[in-house]
Design a protein around this motif. Structure first.
Motif, PDB file in Angstrom:
ATOM      1  N   UNK A   1       0.920  -1.272   0.011  1.00  0.00           N
ATOM      2  CA  UNK A   1       0.035  -0.060  -0.118  1.00  0.00           C
ATOM      3  C   UNK A   1       0.966   1.099   0.042  1.00  0.00           C
ATOM      4  N   UNK A   2       1.990   1.063   0.825  1.00  0.00           N
ATOM      5  CA  UNK A   2       2.715   2.465   0.758  1.00  0.00           C
ATOM      6  C   UNK A   2       3.294   2.467  -0.307  1.00  0.00           C
ATOM      7  N   UNK A   3       4.029   1.598  -0.833  1.00  0.00           N
ATOM      8  CA  UNK A   3       4.619   1.530  -2.209  1.00  0.00           C
ATOM      9  C   UNK A   3       3.817   1.985  -3.272  1.00  0.00           C
ATOM     10  N   UNK A   4       2.538   1.643  -3.276  1.00  0.00           N
ATOM     11  CA  UNK A   4       1.685   2.025  -4.368  1.00  0.00           C
ATOM     12  C   UNK A   4       1.187   3.547  -4.271  1.00  0.00           C
ATOM     13  N   UNK A   5       0.846   3.832  -3.099  1.00  0.00           N
ATOM     14  CA  UNK A   5       0.461   5.172  -2.849  1.00  0.00           C
ATOM     15  C   UNK A   5       1.594   6.294  -2.610  1.00  0.00           C
TER      16      UNK A   5
ATOM     17  N   UNK B   1      -0.648   9.798   1.729  1.00  0.00           N
ATOM     18  CA  UNK B   1      -1.642   9.069   2.688  1.00  0.00           C
ATOM     19  C   UNK B   1      -1.249   9.433   4.042  1.00  0.00           C
ATOM     20  N   UNK B   2      -0.332  10.601   4.226  1.00  0.00           N
ATOM     21  CA  UNK B   2       0.049  10.902   5.661  1.00  0.00           C
ATOM     22  C   UNK B   2       0.267   9.830   6.670  1.00  0.00           C
ATOM     23  N   UNK B   3       1.171   9.031   6.062  1.00  0.00           N
ATOM     24  CA  UNK B   3       1.720   7.884   6.900  1.00  0.00           C
ATOM     25  C   UNK B   3       2.991   8.253   7.809  1.00  0.00           C
ATOM     26  N   UNK B   4       2.622   8.069   8.979  1.00  0.00           N
ATOM     27  CA  UNK B   4       3.403   8.134   9.865  1.00  0.00           C
ATOM     28  C   UNK B   4       3.702   7.092  11.047  1.00  0.00           C
TER      29      UNK B   4
ATOM     30  N   UNK C   1      -7.435  10.291   2.521  1.00  0.00           N
ATOM     31  CA  UNK C   1      -6.239  10.458   1.566  1.00  0.00           C
ATOM     32  C   UNK C   1      -5.899   9.367   0.963  1.00  0.00           C
ATOM     33  N   UNK C   2      -5.848   8.166   1.799  1.00  0.00           N
ATOM     34  CA  UNK C   2      -5.537   6.879   1.150  1.00  0.00           C
ATOM     35  C   UNK C   2      -6.499   6.482  -0.024  1.00  0.00           C
ATOM     36  N   UNK C   3      -7.636   6.646   0.194  1.00  0.00           N
ATOM     37  CA  UNK C   3      -8.689   6.398  -0.865  1.00  0.00           C
ATOM     38  C   UNK C   3      -8.635   7.306  -2.030  1.00  0.00           C
ATOM     39  N   UNK C   4      -8.458   8.572  -1.787  1.00  0.00           N
ATOM     40  CA  UNK C   4      -8.167   9.638  -2.702  1.00  0.00           C
ATOM     41  C   UNK C   4      -7.254   9.290  -3.750  1.00  0.00           C
ATOM     42  N   UNK C   5      -5.964   8.656  -3.207  1.00  0.00           N
ATOM     43  CA  UNK C   5      -4.981   8.507  -3.997  1.00  0.00           C
ATOM     44  C   UNK C   5      -5.107   7.110  -4.745  1.00  0.00           C
ATOM     45  N   UNK C   6      -5.793   6.287  -4.257  1.00  0.00           N
ATOM     46  CA  UNK C   6      -6.253   5.052  -5.028  1.00  0.00           C
ATOM     47  C   UNK C   6      -7.244   5.509  -6.027  1.00  0.00           C
ATOM     48  N   UNK C   7      -8.210   6.373  -5.778  1.00  0.00           N
ATOM     49  CA  UNK C   7      -8.938   6.683  -6.991  1.00  0.00           C
ATOM     50  C   UNK C   7      -8.251   7.549  -7.981  1.00  0.00           C
ATOM     51  N   UNK C   8      -7.132   8.107  -7.840  1.00  0.00           N
ATOM     52  CA  UNK C   8      -6.376   9.026  -8.808  1.00  0.00           C
ATOM     53  C   UNK C   8      -5.592   8.003  -9.445  1.00  0.00           C
ATOM     54  N   UNK C   9      -5.008   7.038  -8.801  1.00  0.00           N
ATOM     55  CA  UNK C   9      -4.180   5.955  -9.649  1.00  0.00           C
ATOM     56  C   UNK C   9      -5.166   5.157 -10.588  1.00  0.00           C
ATOM     57  N   UNK C  10      -6.436   4.794 -10.023  1.00  0.00           N
ATOM     58  CA  UNK C  10      -7.156   3.980 -10.938  1.00  0.00           C
ATOM     59  C   UNK C  10      -7.626   4.962 -12.261  1.00  0.00           C
ATOM     60  N   UNK C  11      -8.010   6.164 -11.877  1.00  0.00           N
ATOM     61  CA  UNK C  11      -8.362   7.183 -12.932  1.00  0.00           C
ATOM     62  C   UNK C  11      -7.201   7.393 -14.040  1.00  0.00           C
ATOM     63  N   UNK C  12      -5.924   7.181 -13.501  1.00  0.00           N
ATOM     64  CA  UNK C  12      -4.853   7.304 -14.306  1.00  0.00           C
ATOM     65  C   UNK C  12      -4.465   6.241 -15.261  1.00  0.00           C
ATOM     66  N   UNK C  13      -4.851   5.275 -14.774  1.00  0.00           N
ATOM     67  CA  UNK C  13      -5.122   3.899 -15.512  1.00  0.00           C
ATOM     68  C   UNK C  13      -6.294   3.494 -16.229  1.00  0.00           C
TER      69      UNK C  13
ATOM     70  N   UNK D   1      -4.650  -5.249   5.406  1.00  0.00           N
ATOM     71  CA  UNK D   1      -4.738  -6.249   4.354  1.00  0.00           C
ATOM     72  C   UNK D   1      -5.331  -6.097   3.107  1.00  0.00           C
ATOM     73  N   UNK D   2      -6.239  -5.077   2.850  1.00  0.00           N
ATOM     74  CA  UNK D   2      -6.965  -4.843   1.711  1.00  0.00           C
ATOM     75  C   UNK D   2      -6.237  -4.673   0.453  1.00  0.00           C
ATOM     76  N   UNK D   3      -4.866  -4.355   0.505  1.00  0.00           N
ATOM     77  CA  UNK D   3      -4.127  -4.257  -0.922  1.00  0.00           C
ATOM     78  C   UNK D   3      -3.815  -5.647  -1.469  1.00  0.00           C
ATOM     79  N   UNK D   4      -3.471  -6.553  -0.573  1.00  0.00           N
ATOM     80  CA  UNK D   4      -3.146  -7.870  -1.045  1.00  0.00           C
ATOM     81  C   UNK D   4      -4.488  -8.678  -1.251  1.00  0.00           C
ATOM     82  N   UNK D   5      -5.361  -8.174  -0.727  1.00  0.00           N
ATOM     83  CA  UNK D   5      -6.592  -9.125  -0.903  1.00  0.00           C
ATOM     84  C   UNK D   5      -7.325  -8.572  -2.233  1.00  0.00           C
TER      85      UNK D   5
END
Length: 378
Positions: free
Chosen positions: A100-104, A109-112, A181-193, A365-369
């Motif tokens: 997930x961190x690698x993809x986004x 995603x404000x990961x800390x 922000x995680x979901x917004x980034x995934x939406x952006x990546x999906x849209x880009x593809x 676990x959602x990314x691998x699932x």
């Protein structure tokens, strides 16, 4: 329902609703990761995500944003029920978080990585020796996380100024993020593809045919796709009543800003049934569904006095015993749980797969699932 479909232009029908190779039902963390992974593997495939809400309807944007894989008490409880296979599940959660961190990207995603803590109250430990348990878990987790000492007894009690707490166990590998922000980034990546996310479309039935799958929207609209992946987690029984996935509502609250807040990181109590964290200088607190499991086994969003009062009491007596914090907002999210904690990824028809039952660990676990679901229906 028929009116909107009949009023579509030729352009809309041909672009969005014809020639679909894969239709994914649900735009949460699993659905979007499945869509992205499928397009990365098959760039020319036509993938469409169907979502009944404006935003993901379950918990993907409503969770607490814990990048975690299990506290000591939760892992020991799972170990008693599942045996050593629990570490396979932990390894999957860990790999999925890294993916997930690698993809986004962590910043988006404000990961800390502030670490996490588990609380033990004064009347619960009575001189218990945690050293053997911590040593055992650290030995098992070292090869998974790459850290020699994931868990350790903490000396931070005075720093946090908790009430009624006699022990803290620190988890050095835990982090936190912003789920929206995680979901917004995934939406952006999906849209880009080139993956459209079509909201306001509620699939009410799945009807596999010989050469396609028909999705019923409302009572009279049919959307056809070569293959379908169901990624609806806590709402899965609405489409597939025989699946071992039960809804579980989690209620959450967040305070107004608190001056000089000492609490930083993610915190667990009672096998993860209570959880809290800082969001800047606010406290986000959720859970307590274990005191009303039957009532909280529901698909209905909402708040109850029993759970909210319990959370507020925990806030006032344990987290902030010397401060009376004002509550700024309350909400709920719907999880997908079952008799087993392992995700449910399987085919229910030669053209239909499911990737559900995240067990309250969707962020982890959602990314691998999602990726497994995409590979299942490829």
């Amino acid at each position: 329902m028929k009116d909107w479909f009949n009023h579509l232009s030729y352009w809309e029908k041909s672009t969005f609703f014809e020639g679909i190779d894969l239709a994914i039902i649900g735009s949460g963390i699993v659905g979007l990761n499945a869509a992205i992974h499928f397009k990365e593997t098959y760039p020319t495939a036509k993938v469409v995500v169907l979502e009944r809400g404006i935003l993901p309807s379950g918990a993907s944007t409503k969770n607490a944003g814990f990048a975690c894989f299990g506290s000591v008490s939760e892992l020991m409880d799972d170990l008693a029920k599942m045996g050593p296979s629990v570490f396979d599940l932990v390894a999957k959660r860990w790999r999925s978080l890294q993916r997930l961190k690698e993809r986004c990207g962590e910043q988006s995603i404000d990961y800390q990585k502030l670490g996490g803590y588990e609380l033990y109250l004064e009347d619960e430990v009575q001189g218990a020796d945690f050293s053997p348990v911590i040593s055992y878990l650290n030995e098992e987790l070292a090869s998974i996380t790459g850290e020699a000492e994931v868990f350790s007894l903490s000396n931070d009690l005075n720093k946090f100024q908790f009430g009624k707490v006699s022990k803290l166990i620190f988890n050095s590998a835990e982090g936190q993020l912003n789920p929206a922000k995680m979901m917004r980034r995934l939406q952006q990546i999906a849209s880009e593809k080139g993956v459209p996310i079509l909201t306001g479309i509620e699939v009410t039935a799945i009807e596999p045919q010989t050469n396609e799958v028909q999705l019923v929207v409302g009572s009279d609209v049919l959307i056809c796709a070569a293959k379908v992946l169901v990624a609806t987690n806590g709402f899965t029984k609405q489409l597939l009543p025989k699946m071992d996935v039960q809804p579980a509502r989690n209620q959450v609250l967040i305070t107004e800003p608190i001056p000089n807040l000492a609490v930083k990181g993610t915190f667990h109590y009672n096998q993860g049934y209570y959880y809290f964290r800082n969001v800047g200088n606010r406290i986000l607190l959720g859970g307590a569904r274990n005191i009303a499991k039957r009532a909280e086994k529901t698909e209905a969003f909402g708040l109850t006095p029993l759970i909210q009062n319990t959370l507020e009491e925990f806030l006032d007596t344990v987290i902030l015993p010397n401060k009376k914090a004002k509550i700024a907002h309350r909400w709920s999210g719907i999880l997908g749980v079952g008799k087993r904690k392992t995700p449910l990824v399987k085919k229910v028809d030669k053209r239909v797969g499911i990737a559900v039952r995240l067990g309250g660990m969707g962020v982890a676990i959602g990314t691998l699932v999602g990726e497994e679901g995409a590979e299942l229906v490829a």
